[in-house]
Design an enzyme around this catalytic site. Structure first.
Site, short mmCIF file in Angstrom:
data_model
loop_
_atom_site.label_atom_id
_atom_site.label_comp_id
_atom_site.label_asym_id
_atom_site.label_seq_id
_atom_site.Cartn_x
_atom_site.Cartn_y
_atom_site.Cartn_z
CB CYS A 89 0.15 23.20 1.57
SG CYS A 89 1.90 23.73 2.01
NE ARG A 111 -4.75 22.19 -4.09
CZ ARG A 111 -3.89 22.74 -3.82
NH1 ARG A 111 -2.99 23.85 -3.46
NH2 ARG A 111 -5.07 24.22 -4.44
CD1 TRP A 170 6.29 19.81 -1.65
CD2 TRP A 170 6.95 22.49 -1.79
NE1 TRP A 170 7.35 20.17 -2.66
CE2 TRP A 170 7.57 21.18 -2.94
CE3 TRP A 170 6.39 23.31 -1.54
CZ2 TRP A 170 8.41 21.76 -3.08
CZ3 TRP A 170 7.71 24.02 -1.93
CH2 TRP A 170 8.49 23.05 -3.22
CG ASN A 224 -0.95 26.46 -0.13
OD1 ASN A 224 0.43 26.58 -0.14
ND2 ASN A 224 -1.51 26.56 -0.81
N GLY A 225 1.62 28.25 1.90
CA GLY A 225 2.13 29.80 1.43
C GLY A 225 3.51 30.34 2.34
CD GLU A 280 6.55 19.56 -21.52
OE1 GLU A 280 5.98 19.21 -20.85
OE2 GLU A 280 8.00 20.64 -20.75
CE LYS A 287 5.56 16.99 -18.27
NZ LYS A 287 6.23 18.49 -18.52
CD GLU A 338 8.44 17.93 -14.68
OE1 GLU A 338 7.51 19.55 -13.45
OE2 GLU A 338 7.42 17.59 -15.41
CG HIS A 359 27.57 27.86 -30.78
ND1 HIS A 359 28.06 28.65 -31.29
CD2 HIS A 359 26.28 27.12 -31.98
CE1 HIS A 359 28.34 29.09 -32.87
NE2 HIS A 359 26.89 28.01 -33.68
CE LYS A 403 -0.98 19.53 -12.63
NZ LYS A 403 -0.50 18.59 -13.42
#
Length: 606
Positions: free
Chosen positions: A2, A27, A74, A98-99, A478, A482, A485, A501, A601
């Site tokens: 946040c 963020r 958030w 925030n938290g 990666e 991406k 996301e 496998h 973020k």
């Protein structure tokens, strides 16, 4: 997570609060709100969704005040609705947070027993009621605030208004960062220096457990024991220009294209182009070092895996890389003779910070590879290795990833030289190769038109597989991350040798397979995996270099030819195509590229 902004100003606060919240959009958030002291009475405006909705609410019902607080939320406790959006108000108290307050349920039950009525599903509202209850019971504002925060368990950054205290904001942090900004007869509170950046470049970083009373005259800072303390005020570099998208449609697109220039800044900080030697700072005895322990999350973790390949190959130095969120809970066997390296773009990632502190408690020397040099991690370690890539606004990391890999590459060279695994001539050769990386990354970005074309087809897929060998297996992780996301397509990255496998069962004519295979010692094996996939109808996108394209088996749907380069820098050069692919697939699908759903973020709570 946040975003928080607070202003004790001399001019209308609302437009300035909105300006700062726009800077904090990177963020990630799903609702927003502001509260202000209007003639000594608290008023607020809130809205779910993006800031545009909040701005529309303010057009219909303006807030006329010079002191106020703002927030982008958030969701953690409670859905992203208006009733759960911050600020929360209870009696004379307005709060943004925030938290996570871990003991909120017990506190809520206690307050309800006293007749308190709650209007949201959040943990945050409990703190507002707790402070207001102290006020009702006769405590002075600062005492009511300090007594309340002493009862909280968890991670939190708080910014509080108390009705009637028209030129005062109270703030505290325990975990998530919080800064105090010093202006000309004005004061500011923010989640980070970017939050207060439009108004001042003079900031004070609160330490864990600190709380503050901020007015026009300045800030009184108290530590966790209640003793008034002094914290240094620092001047931070202006980064306004780096916060603009320029001619790009999204920040992520801009940040992908920033990588050649950013790479030059990063690499220049760790090598001397004149002597062609590494200049990695820090009092690290590489020759006697027994082991490195890297802890990180998300993209930083994947950069750490690439670093493991490089450091072990060139320096013959064992490296363990672990997901920070799991690390300390399994009580790992670690020794003081190892070096702990934390990796975090923000330097505030809660899991990584906790893992770092675990290592420090075991007596390990500590270092951090970080973008924010005034962050909590940077302030707590023995050695700081900045990545120098500038603010990264897009939630999906791009330029920070390649900057982290660049620093790890320089570390691999420096460690190899110090440990006698390479001589001076070989060090110079490797430095020359690393100095070529920005130019080759720029050439790699020129694949964008080809990527844009294949993105149209990839956007139709339900599942995508990424395959690679050696460092390319990490880059496959990666690439898949991406794509997940920002396009919301299910994607998985695998070491190509693992294909038989299990993952090969997913291969059919509807499943795109992205194979990363520069012409290196792994190439023949990768080409063989490509043939296996095509024999089962897989639609292969083969990303290689010029020599690899010459030897590629026939039948790939698309062959993309990145610049040829030494294996030392192949992870850097091959990064741009997979970043661009994720970006253009997301654009094709109409996704919110810079602020993908459910993501933030900087993850500042566990």
């Amino acid at each position: 997570m946040c975003g928080i902004i607070g202003i004790v100003g001399n001019s209308p606060a609302t437009p300035r609060l909105i300006e700062s919240l726009k800077r904090l959009e990177y963020r990630g958030y799903d609702s927003a709100g502001v509260a202000a002291q209007v003639d000594g009475v608290l008023e607020r405006r809130r809205a779910p969704g993006k800031l545009k909705a909040l701005e529309e609410a303010l057009e219909h019902q303006p807030l006329h005040a010079t002191t106020g607080i703002g927030h982008t939320r958030w969701a953690t406790h409670g859905a992203p609705t208006e009733r759960n959006a911050h600020p929360h108000i209870a009696g004379r108290v307005a709060i943004v947070h925030n938290g996570i307050i871990e003991n909120f349920a017990d506190l809520k039950a206690e307050l309800q027993a006293k007749g308190r009525v709650f209007s949201s599903d959040t943990d945050t509202e409990v703190v507002a009621h707790l402070i207001d209850q102290n006020l009702v019971e006769g405590a002075a504002p600062l005492d009511a605030f300090s007594a309340a925060i002493k009862r909280l368990s968890g991670a939190y950054a708080l910014c509080v208004l108390i009705g009637g205290e028209t030129e005062m904001i109270f703030a505290t942090r325990n975990g998530p960062p919080l800064v105090v900004g010093y202006g000309d007869g004005e004061m500011f509170i923010g989640s980070d220096a970017l939050a207060v950046g439009p108004f001042t470049n003079r900031v004070l970083y609160l330490e864990d457990g600190d709380y503050a009373a901020v007015d026009h005259k300045g800030a009184r800072i108290f530590d966790s024991s209640g003793s008034e303390v002094s914290r240094p005020i620092k001047t931070v570099a202006s980064s306004a220009a780096l916060m603009e998208k320029g001619n790009y449609r999204h920040f992520m697109e801009k940040e992908i294209h920033d990588q050649p220039e950013g790479g030059q800044r990063t690499i220049a900080a760790y090598v001397d182009p004149i002597s062609e030697r590494t200049t990695v700072s820090g009092d690290i005895d590489w020759a006697s070092l027994e082991r490195i322990q890297i802890v990180a999350c998300g993209t930083s973790y994947i950069a750490g895996v690439i670093g493991k390949y490089l450091i072990e190959q060139y320096a013959d130095l064992p490296v363990d890389v672990e997901v920070a969120s799991e690390f300390r809970y399994r009580e790992p066997s670690i020794r003081p003779s190892a070096l702990a390296i934390a990796m975090s773009q923000s330097g505030e990632t809660a899991d990584t910070l906790a893992a770092l502190r675990y290592c420090q408690a075991k007596g390990m020397k500590s270092a951090v590879i970080v973008n924010t040099t005034e962050s909590t991690m940077a302030r707590e370690v023995d050695v700081v290795w900045p990545i120098h890539c500038g603010p990264e606004i897009g939630v999906a990391s791009t330029k920070a990833f390649t900057a982290q890999v660049s620093v790890l590459t320089a570390i691999a060279i420096a460690a190899a030289r110090a440990r006698g695994r390479i001589d001076a001539a070989e060090e110079q050769r490797m430095v020359r190769i690393l100095l070529e990386a920005p130019r080759l990354i720029a050439e790699s970005i020129q694949l964008e038109e080809a990527v844009r074309g294949i993105a149209v087809e990839i956007a139709k897929a339900r599942d995508v597989l990424y395959l690679g060998r050696g460092p390319m297996s990490a880059l496959a992780l990666e690439g898949a991350l991406k794509l997940k996301e920002i396009s919301y397509i299910h994607a998985e990255g695998y070491a190509a040798g693992e294909l038989k496998h299990g993952p090969i069962a997913l291969v059919d004519e509807k499943t795109p397979i992205i194979i990363l295979a520069p012409f290196d010692s792994y190439y023949e094996k990768s080409a063989s995996n490509m043939s296996e996939v095509m024999a089962r109808g897989g639609q292969v996108v083969f990303i290689t270099d010029h020599e690899g394209a010459r030897h590629a088996p026939a039948g790939a749907r698309v062959v993309m030819t990145a610049p040829s380069c030494d294996p030392l820098i192949a992870p850097l050069v091959m990064s741009a195509p997979i970043q661009l692919l994720a970006y253009h697939v997301a654009v094709q699908k109409g996704a919110d590229v810079d602020q993908p759903r459910n993501l933030a973020k900087s993850v500042t709570v566990e």
